[in-house]
Design a protein around this motif. Structure first.
Motif, PDB file in Angstrom:
ATOM      1  N   ALA A 127       0.842  -1.201   0.000  1.00 16.26           N
ATOM      2  CA  ALA A 127       0.000   0.000   0.000  1.00 16.26           C
ATOM      3  C   ALA A 127       0.876   1.249   0.000  1.00 16.26           C
ATOM      4  O   ALA A 127       0.669   2.178  -0.767  1.00 16.26           O
ATOM      5  N   ARG A 128       1.903   1.245   0.843  1.00 14.08           N
ATOM      6  CA  ARG A 128       2.750   2.418   0.971  1.00 14.08           C
ATOM      7  C   ARG A 128       3.471   2.708  -0.343  1.00 14.08           C
ATOM      8  O   ARG A 128       3.504   3.838  -0.813  1.00 14.08           O
ATOM      9  N   GLU A 129       4.016   1.646  -0.940  1.00 19.89           N
ATOM     10  CA  GLU A 129       4.736   1.862  -2.190  1.00 19.89           C
ATOM     11  C   GLU A 129       3.800   2.254  -3.319  1.00 19.89           C
ATOM     12  O   GLU A 129       4.106   3.112  -4.141  1.00 19.89           O
ATOM     13  N   PHE A 130       2.656   1.585  -3.326  1.00 24.10           N
ATOM     14  CA  PHE A 130       1.685   1.883  -4.391  1.00 24.10           C
ATOM     15  C   PHE A 130       1.246   3.342  -4.323  1.00 24.10           C
ATOM     16  O   PHE A 130       1.068   4.005  -5.334  1.00 24.10           O
ATOM     17  N   LYS A 159       7.797   6.745   4.630  1.00 25.27           N
ATOM     18  CA  LYS A 159       7.544   5.936   5.836  1.00 25.27           C
ATOM     19  C   LYS A 159       6.917   6.799   6.930  1.00 25.27           C
ATOM     20  O   LYS A 159       6.068   6.350   7.680  1.00 25.27           O
ATOM     21  N   GLU A 160       7.337   8.080   6.968  1.00 25.93           N
ATOM     22  CA  GLU A 160       6.843   8.970   8.021  1.00 25.93           C
ATOM     23  C   GLU A 160       5.345   9.229   7.865  1.00 25.93           C
ATOM     24  O   GLU A 160       4.600   9.284   8.836  1.00 25.93           O
ATOM     25  N   SER A 161       4.880   9.388   6.643  1.00 25.43           N
ATOM     26  CA  SER A 161       3.461   9.732   6.483  1.00 25.43           C
ATOM     27  C   SER A 161       2.576   8.489   6.444  1.00 25.43           C
ATOM     28  O   SER A 161       1.369   8.589   6.300  1.00 25.43           O
ATOM     29  N   ASP A 186       1.723   5.919   8.861  1.00 21.98           N
ATOM     30  CA  ASP A 186       1.788   5.416  10.222  1.00 21.98           C
ATOM     31  C   ASP A 186       0.684   4.388  10.417  1.00 21.98           C
ATOM     32  O   ASP A 186      -0.499   4.700  10.357  1.00 21.98           O
ATOM     33  N   GLU A 187       1.096   3.158  10.655  1.00 20.94           N
ATOM     34  CA  GLU A 187       0.135   2.058  10.745  1.00 20.94           C
ATOM     35  C   GLU A 187      -0.892   2.285  11.852  1.00 20.94           C
ATOM     36  O   GLU A 187      -2.090   2.069  11.664  1.00 20.94           O
ATOM     37  N   ASP A 188      -0.437   2.764  12.989  1.00 19.83           N
ATOM     38  CA  ASP A 188      -1.348   2.931  14.123  1.00 19.83           C
ATOM     39  C   ASP A 188      -2.388   4.007  13.850  1.00 19.83           C
ATOM     40  O   ASP A 188      -3.566   3.837  14.151  1.00 19.83           O
ATOM     41  N   VAL A 189      -1.908   5.111  13.292  1.00 18.22           N
ATOM     42  CA  VAL A 189      -2.844   6.195  12.960  1.00 18.22           C
ATOM     43  C   VAL A 189      -3.880   5.691  11.965  1.00 18.22           C
ATOM     44  O   VAL A 189      -5.086   5.928  12.107  1.00 18.22           O
ATOM     45  N   LEU A 190      -3.396   4.958  10.976  1.00 20.34           N
ATOM     46  CA  LEU A 190      -4.298   4.461   9.939  1.00 20.34           C
ATOM     47  C   LEU A 190      -5.358   3.536  10.534  1.00 20.34           C
ATOM     48  O   LEU A 190      -6.550   3.665  10.262  1.00 20.34           O
ATOM     49  N   ARG A 191      -4.899   2.633  11.411  1.00 22.57           N
ATOM     50  CA  ARG A 191      -5.856   1.690  11.992  1.00 22.57           C
ATOM     51  C   ARG A 191      -6.885   2.406  12.862  1.00 22.57           C
ATOM     52  O   ARG A 191      -8.051   2.042  12.911  1.00 22.57           O
ATOM     53  N   LYS A 192      -6.441   3.442  13.519  1.00 25.01           N
ATOM     54  CA  LYS A 192      -7.352   4.226  14.344  1.00 25.01           C
ATOM     55  C   LYS A 192      -8.423   4.894  13.467  1.00 25.01           C
ATOM     56  O   LYS A 192      -9.608   4.910  13.790  1.00 25.01           O
ATOM     57  N   LYS A 193      -7.965   5.420  12.367  1.00 23.80           N
ATOM     58  CA  LYS A 193      -8.911   6.077  11.460  1.00 23.80           C
ATOM     59  C   LYS A 193      -9.874   5.058  10.864  1.00 23.80           C
ATOM     60  O   LYS A 193     -11.063   5.310  10.700  1.00 23.80           O
ATOM     61  N   PHE A 194      -9.345   3.886  10.543  1.00 22.54           N
ATOM     62  CA  PHE A 194     -10.207   2.827  10.016  1.00 22.54           C
ATOM     63  C   PHE A 194     -11.280   2.445  11.041  1.00 22.54           C
ATOM     64  O   PHE A 194     -12.435   2.221  10.683  1.00 22.54           O
ATOM     65  N   VAL A 241       1.283  12.374  -0.695  1.00 25.30           N
ATOM     66  CA  VAL A 241       1.929  11.562  -1.729  1.00 25.30           C
ATOM     67  C   VAL A 241       3.165  12.299  -2.224  1.00 25.30           C
ATOM     68  O   VAL A 241       3.108  13.488  -2.543  1.00 25.30           O
ATOM     69  N   LEU A 242       4.285  11.589  -2.257  1.00 19.03           N
ATOM     70  CA  LEU A 242       5.524  12.202  -2.738  1.00 19.03           C
ATOM     71  C   LEU A 242       5.408  12.440  -4.242  1.00 19.03           C
ATOM     72  O   LEU A 242       4.936  11.581  -4.964  1.00 19.03           O
TER      73      LEU A 242
END
Lengths: 713, 338
Positions: free
Chosen positions: A310-313, A318-320, A322-330, A375-376
Motif C-alpha cells: 500500500a505504501r509503495e503503491f 515511511k513517516e506519512s 503510520d500504521e497505528d494512525v491508519l488503523r485508528k482512522k479505520f 503523496v511524494l
C-alpha cells in the motif's frame, strides 16, 4: 445531498473550534465534494448547510450518520451514540401483523412495528427546521419522522395507515412480492401506475399498497384521521428498485438510496429509532418486539491489505504512513482490524461499506484517510519539465521544415561534419577563414576542418549526382555547423550549463537547415519554398501582414551578389538564399543553375510568435480587382505595393494586395515590364458598393501613375 | 371549356418534348405561374355566368392538379435520365497519376525518429550538447581518466589539447546531470559522434542515441524492461534480448545487449548473426558511482542506468545495407529507396 451542521452536532462534538470552512475542507478531502455552503435560519435555529455531491459508490454517506463517521475519522473525534430503542407500551407486534417475502433475493430484510393511538398533526419546529434545512418539505409528524430517520441514518422508511390494510381477524399480512401483470396502484403522487411482473410491491391481501422502496400507495397513506400505523424498514435489492424507478420516471429520496444500496444490518436500528421518535413526539404507543423477515444474513467480509505494498503503491514516505494512525482512522470508519498475518493486516469491513471488497479498495481508503497531499511527487515516467534541456520550438522547426521539404520533392542528405580545408575556404571571405576550426589529427586532409556551413557538402553531393546523370537534384540537410568563438573557451565552466546544456562549448555550434535546388528552377521558385518554410511557424511574408523582410546586404561570398538575399525578422537574420556564385560553380565543375538557401533553426525559434491569436474574419462579401501596370524596370515590386499606404485608411477595406504576374517583352518597350497586381477589398461591417471599390482602385492607380510614371496596360 | 381543353393539349405536347431541368422550370412558370396561362383563363371568370363559372373553376383546378402531378413526375424522370447519363462516363483508371514531386527522408533520420518515438513513450526527454567537447565532459567525468587504457577504445580527433570531437553522446549525460542538480532525470541524446576509423563498417562520423535514467531505486530490472520494450518496438514483438557482462568505464555492471537475429533461426550460414542467433546492438549498464560523484549526485540515494547505440548499425541491419559509406554519399539512387 444536503447536510446540516446542527444535525451533525448530534453525532460529533466539534468543540466549537472548527469552522464550517475546515469542515468543508475535511469533506472534500474525504471525497465528499462540497458543491456549496449556505446559511439557513436565524437566531437559535441558525444552521449551516453543506450541499454534497456524493459519488454513487458511497451509499453509506447518504446520511448525517455516514457523513459524521467520515468527519470523526478525519478529525480524530469520537462518534456519539444515543438510545435508539423505543419504550414499548402496546401489545406484541406479531399479534397485529406478519410478513411474507416471496423471494429473499428481491428483499433482503423487512421489518415492521406498529404504533397505536397516534395523533396526526404538525411536527415540532426543531424537526421541521431540520427537514427544511435539508430541502425536505414537512408534511405531518409521522411522515416527517420517517424522513428524519432517513436523513439521519440513511434508511428509507414508510408508514402505512394500519387500519386501511386488509385484516384476517385483527391481524394484517404484509406481502413483499413481484407485481402481477397489469396490476395497478394509485401512488402518493396521485398517479396511477400499471405494473409489470418485474416490479416489486408491498401488498396486503387485496393488492399492492406500495411500490417497494420507491413510493407508498395513496389508499394506505397517513391521513389526518389515521390512528394506528405500521412502520416499515427494509432492504431491497438495488436492481429491482433501479429498474422500476427508471421505467416509471420516479426518483425519490427513498429510491435514490435503495438504488445505491441500503445496509440490511441497519434496518432494525432505524425502525427502532423511528418508533422511539414517534412515541416521544406523538401520543402513540409502540408495540413490543418488531416483526421481521431476514432469511439470508449479510455478514461483514474480511479484506487484507499488505502495508508495504500500500505504501509503495501510494508513493508515501515511511513517516506519512503510520500504521497505528491508519488503523485508528479505520476504526472510526467502522473498519476493524481482525488479524495481522505476515506483512498483511486483515480488516473486517462493515456491511454498510458496499464499496470495499478488495485490497485495492482498502488502499484507496488508506489514501483517503492520509490525504493526497502526503503523496511524494516523484516523476518516474517523465521529468517534471518537458523540454527541460532543449528548445521545444527548435525540435518542431526541424521536424516540420524537413517534412515540408520532403513533400516538396527534396531528398534528405547527411554529410560529414568535416571537409577539406581548401575547398571550404572557397566559401569564405579571407577575414572569415580565421574562424575555421582545424582538426589536429585528421584521418586525411579531406576531413581537415569542421564545416562552417552545410552548403559545401550539399554542393559536393550535387556534383556527385550530376556525374551520375541526374538532372534534377533537390537536397536538404539539417545539422550543426561550427565556428571558432572570438574568445576561446578552453576550460569547462559548469555554471554555464544552467541556462542551456549546449553552452560551455569550445565552438559556436549552430543548427541549420540548408538546401540546394539544381535543375529547372529559378529565384522565385526557391523564394516561394523559403517563404513557405517560414509560414509554417506563422512568420508572414504577405505584403500587409509581413514580419519577414528580404535584403540584399549579404556577407556570404558563395552567393551571386545580384541574385541573393538575407532573410530578416526585425533586425534578426534568419538565413540567406540565392543563386550559387558563378566562380564556385565553375571551380566545382557544376552544370546548370543552382539555387540554395540556409536557415538557422535557433533564429527561427526566437523569431516565431509563441502563441497564435485568432482574428475574427469578415463575413461580408469581398471584391477582387486586378490591375496591370506598365513600369520602368527600376521600379521594384515592393515600392509599387507600398504606394497603397498613401491612401488614407487603406487598411479599412484592403484585405490583400499581391503581384500575380510579371511580364517582360520587347513589345512593351525597352527597359519596361508589366506588373499585374491583385487587390482584395472587404469591409468588416458592410457589403462594399461598386462606387467605393471603383474610387479606391482609381485612387491607387492615380498614385502609382504619379509616383512611378507608369501607366495602365 | 374549349379554352381549358386546348390549354391541356398544348401543355401535354410541350411537356413531352422537355429535355432539361431548366426547360421544365420555364414550362412550369408559363403554365402555372403568376401570369401563367391558367391564371389568364381564370381571370376571365368574372365575365361569365355563375353556372359556367363553377364549371370552369372546377375544370381549371383539375387541370392545375394534373399539371402539378405531371411536372413532378417529369422532374423525377429528368433526374433519373441525368443520373444515368452521368454514370455512363468511364475513365481508364490505369492511366498514370500526375507525377508530383516527392522527396525522401534519410534512412538514418527514419531510424532515429523511430527510436525517438519509442523512447519518448518511455518518458525519455531529448537533450542536446555540443559536438566539439571538453575533455572533462567527454572523458574525465565519465570515469575515463587521462592515460586510462579505456581512452584507446575510442580513437579521438583533437582540436586542441583538451578539446576534441566527442567520441560518444555520453557527455550530454554529464551536462544534463550537472544542469539538473536533483534527480529524477530521464533523457535521451542523439547526434553526430566521431572516431578515428574508416572502413566498410566504420565511418569517422556516425550517429549515436543514448538514454539515461537516474532516480531513487532505479534497478537493473528497470534497465532490462526498458531495453526489452525498446528492442521489441524497433525489431518487432518477437525480438528478445540477451545480456552479457561487458566493460564500460562509466557503468557498473556493464552490459552488452544482443538482440535475437531477425533473419534466421540459428542458421550457421546467416549473414547477419553468423549462426550465433544474436546480433550485438547496444551497450548498457548501471551508472557507475564515480560518474555520479563527478556530477555531485549522491550515489547512495540515487541509482541509474544508461544505454547507447549506433544508428548506422541499426539502419544497416534493418535495411540490409553492407557499406556504411553509402549513408554519407547522398546518392539519389540510394536515398530514394527510403
Amino acid at each position: 445531498m444536503k447536510v446540516s451542521l446542527n444535525w451533525l452536532n448530534d453525532y460529533i462534538d466539534f468543540k466549537n473550534d472548527l469552522s464550517h470552512k475546515e469542515i468543508s475542507k475535511a469533506l472534500v478531502s474525504a471525497g465528499l465534494e462540497v458543491e456549496h455552503i449556505e446559511h439557513f435560519g436565524e437566531g437559535e435555529s441558525a444552521d449551516v448547510v453543506f450541499s454534497l455531491n456524493i459519488t454513487p459508490n458511497r451509499a453509506d454517506a447518504l446520511s448525517h450518520l455516514g457523513i459524521a463517521r467520515e468527519l470523526c475519522a478525519y478529525f480524530d473525534l469520537p462518534l456519539r451514540s444515543f438510545m435508539l430503542s423505543p419504550v414499548e407500551m402496546a401489545g406484541l407486534t406479531h399479534e397485529r401483523a406478519s410478513i411474507d417475502i416471496e423471494d429473499a433475493e428481491d428483499c433482503f430484510r423487512y421489518a415492521i412495528r406498529v404504533v397505536e393511538g397516534v395523533k396526526i398533526c404538525e411536527s415540532p419546529d426543531w424537526l421541521k427546521n431540520r427537514l427544511l434545512a435539508c430541502g425536505i418539505c414537512p408534511i405531518n409528524n409521522i411522515v416527517d419522522i420517517t424522513n428524519y430517520v432517513m436523513l439521519s441514518r440513511g434508511q428509507p422508511l414508510h408508514a402505512f395507515d394500519f387500519d386501511k390494510l386488509s385484516k384476517e381477524g385483527n391481524r394484517t399480512k404484509i406481502f413483499v412480492r413481484r407485481a402481477k401483470e397489469s396490476e395497478e396502484i394509485l401512488l402518493l403522487n396521485h398517479r396511477s401506475e400499471k405494473l409489470l411482473n418485474k416490479d416489486l410491491v408491498i401488498a396486503d391481501q387485496n393488492g399492492p399498497v406500495a411500490l417497494a422502496g420507491i413510493m407508498g400507495g395513496f389508499e394506505s397513506s397517513i391521513s389526518e384521521s389515521t390512528e394506528n400505523i405500521i412502520i416499515e424498514s427494509a432492504s431491497f435489492n438495488q436492481k429491482n428498485i433501479r429498474m422500476t424507478a427508471k421505467r416509471l420516471g420516479l426518483s425519490t429520496e427513498s429510491s435514490f438510496r435503495f438504488e445505491r444500496g441500503v445496509d440490511p444490518n441497519g434496518v432494525l436500528d432505524s425502525l427502532n429509532y423511528a418508533a422511539r421518535l414517534i412515541a416521544e413526539i406523538t401520543t402513540g404507543k409502540v408495540t413490543r418486539e418488531p416483526v421481521e423477515s431476514y432469511k439470508k444474513r449479510f455478514e461483514p467480509i474480511e479484506v487484507g491489505m499488505r502495508l508495504e505494498r500500500a505504501r509503495e503503491f501510494l508513493g508515501l514516505s515511511k513517516e506519512s504512513f503510520d500504521e497505528d494512525v491508519l488503523r485508528k482512522k479505520f476504526v472510526a470508519l467502522g473498519i476493524e482490524t481482525v488479524a495481522k498475518r505476515g506483512s498483511a493486516i486483515y480488516f473486517r469491513i462493515p456491511t454498510f461499506r458496499l464499496d470495499i471488497t478488495r485490497e485495492i479498495d482498502l488502499i484507496e481508503e488508506t489514501i483517503r484517510m492520509i490525504g493526497f497531499d502526503k503523496v511524494l511527487s516523484k516523476t518516474v515516467g517523465n521529468p517534471q519539465n518537458e523540454f527541460l534541456f532543449i528548445d521545444k520550438n527548435s525540435e518542431k522547426i526541424k521536424k516540420n521544415i524537413s517534412a515540408y521539404l520532403v513533400a516538396r520533392g527534396f531528398y534528405e542528405a547527411i554529410n560529414y561534419a568535416f571537409n577539406q580545408k581548401d575547398f571550404i575556404e572557397l566559401f569564405l571571405a579571407s577575414d572569415q577563414r580565421d574562424f575555421l576550426i582545424d582538426i589536429k589529427n585528421p584521418l586525411s586532409n579531406r576531413y581537415g576542418v569542421m564545416i562552417p556551413s552545410l552548403l559545401p557538402g550539399l554542393l559536393n553531393n550535387v556534383s556527385y549526382n550530376q556525374r551520375n546523370q541526374e538532372k534534377e537534384i533537390l537536397l536538404f540537410e539539417t545539422g550543426v555547423v561550427f565556428l571558432k568563438r572570438q574568445k576561446e573557451n578552453l576550460e569547462p565552466n559548469q555554471k554555464m550549463l544552467d541556462q542551456d546544456l549546449s553552452q560551455d562549448s569550445y565552438a559556436l555550434e549552430e543548427e541549420m537547415v540548408s538546401a540546394v535546388l539544381c535543375g529547372n528552377f529559378d529565384f522565385p521558385y526557391m523564394k516561394g519554398i523559403v517563404e513557405n518554410c517560414l509560414k509554417l511557424f506563422n512568420l508572414k511574408t504577405d505584403f500587409l501582414n509581413k514580419n519577414i523582410y528580404f535584403c540584399s546586404d549579404l556577407k556570404e561570398v558563395y552567393f551571386h551578389p545580384g541574385m541573393s538575399a538575407n532573410i530578416y525578422y526585425r533586425d534578426q537574420k534568419l538565413g540567406a538564399m540565392g543563386k550559387l556564385h558563378p566562380s564556385i560553380k565553375e571551380s566545382m565543375g557544376l552544370s546548370s543553375d543552382i539555387y540554395m538557401f540556409e536557415l538557422s533553426v535557433k533564429k527561427i525559434s526566437q523569431a516565431m510568435p509563441k502563441e497564435i491569436a485568432y482574428i475574427p474574419f469578415s463575413r461580408f462579401p469581398s471584391v477582387e480587382r486586378d490591375i496591370a501596370f506598365l513600369l520602368d524596370e527600376e521600379i521594384k515590386v515592393d515600392n509599387l505595393l507600398s504606394l497603397i499606404r498613401e491612401i488614407e485608411k487603406y487598411q479599412e477595406i484592403l484585405r490583400d494586395i499581391k503581384v500575380f504576374d510579371i511580364y517582360r517583352q520587347d513589345a512593351l518597350g525597352p527597359n519596361k515590364k508589366s506588373v499585374a497586381v491583385s487587390l482584395k477589398l472587404q469591409s468588416n461591417d458592410r457589403t462594399l458598393n461598386e462606387e467605393e471599390v471603383d474610387a479606391f482602385i482609381a485612387k491607387y492607380i492615380d498614385i502609382v501613375k504619379e509616383k512611378t510614371g507608369g501607366s495602365i496596360r | 371549356m374549349g379554352a381549358l381543353d386546348s390549354l391541356r393539349a398544348l401543355a401535354w405536347a410541350e411537356l413531352s418534348s422537355i429535355k432539361t431541368k431548366d426547360e421544365l422550370v420555364l414550362f412550369k412558370s408559363r403554365f402555372l405561374g403568376k401570369n401563367g396561362q391558367l391564371r389568364q383563363i381564370l381571370a376571365s371568370l368574372g365575365e361569365m355566368e355563375i353556372k359556367d363559372r363553377i364549371l370552369l373553376g372546377q375544370g381549371a383546378n383539375k387541370l392545375k392538379e394534373e399539371l402539378e402531378e405531371k411536372i413532378a413526375q417529369k422532374q423525377i424522370d429528368l433526374a433519373n435520365i441525368n443520373e444515368q447519363t452521368n454514370l455512363k462516363e468511364i475513365i481508364d483508371i490505369t492511366e498514370p497519376g500526375l507525377i508530383l514531386a516527392k522527396g525522401f527522408s534519410h534512412p538514418l533520420s527514419i531510424i532515429a525518429s523511430e527510436i525517438f518515438d519509442c523512447l519518448s513513450r518511455l518518458g525519455f526527454e531529448k537533450a542536446q550538447g555540443p559536438q566539439i567537447e571538453h575533455d572533462f565532459y567527454n572523458f574525465e567525468a565519465l570515469n575515463i581518466p587521462k592515460d586510462h587504457p579505456a581512452r584507446d577504445m575510442q580513437d579521438t580527433f583533437y582540436i586542441e589539447k583538451n578539446i576534441m570531437l566527442r567520441t560518444h553522446t555520453s557527455p550530454v549525460q554529464i551536462r544534463a546531470m550537472l544542469a539538473k542538480k536533483v534527480p529524477p532525470l530521464k533523457i535521451m541524446s542523439f547526434g553526430r559522434v566521431f572516431r578515428k576509423d574508416e572502413d566498410v563498417t566504420h565511418s569517422p562520423m556516425f550517429h549515436q542515441i543514448e538514454g539515461l535514467y537516474v532516480d531513487e531505486k532505479v534497478s537493473l530490472s528497470d534497465l532490462k524492461g526498458t531495453l526489452e520494450t525498446f528492442v521489441m518496438s524497433i525489431f518487432g514483438k518477437d525480438a528478445s534480448i540477451r545480456l552479457r557482462p561487458s566493460f564500460f568505464p562509466f557503468t557498473e555492471p556493464s552490459i552488452e545487449v544482443d538482440v535475437s537475429c531477425f533473419l534466421c533461426k540459428n542458421d550457421l550460414t546467416c549473414k547477419i548473426c553468423k549462426g550465433s542467433g544474436y546480433i550485438e546492438i547496444l551497450g548498457a549498464g548501471m551508472v557507475d558511482p564515480e560518474v555520479f560523484h563527478a556530477c555531485n549526485y549522491d550515489s547512495e540515494r540515487y541509482s541509474g542506468f544508461a544505454f547507447g547505440l549506433g544508428i548506422e548499425r541499426i539502419a544497416m541491419l534493418k535495411f540490409g545495407i553492407s557499406d556504411i559509406r553509402l549513408f554519407f554519399e547522398n546518392d539519389l539512387r540510394f536515398l530514394h529507396q527510403f
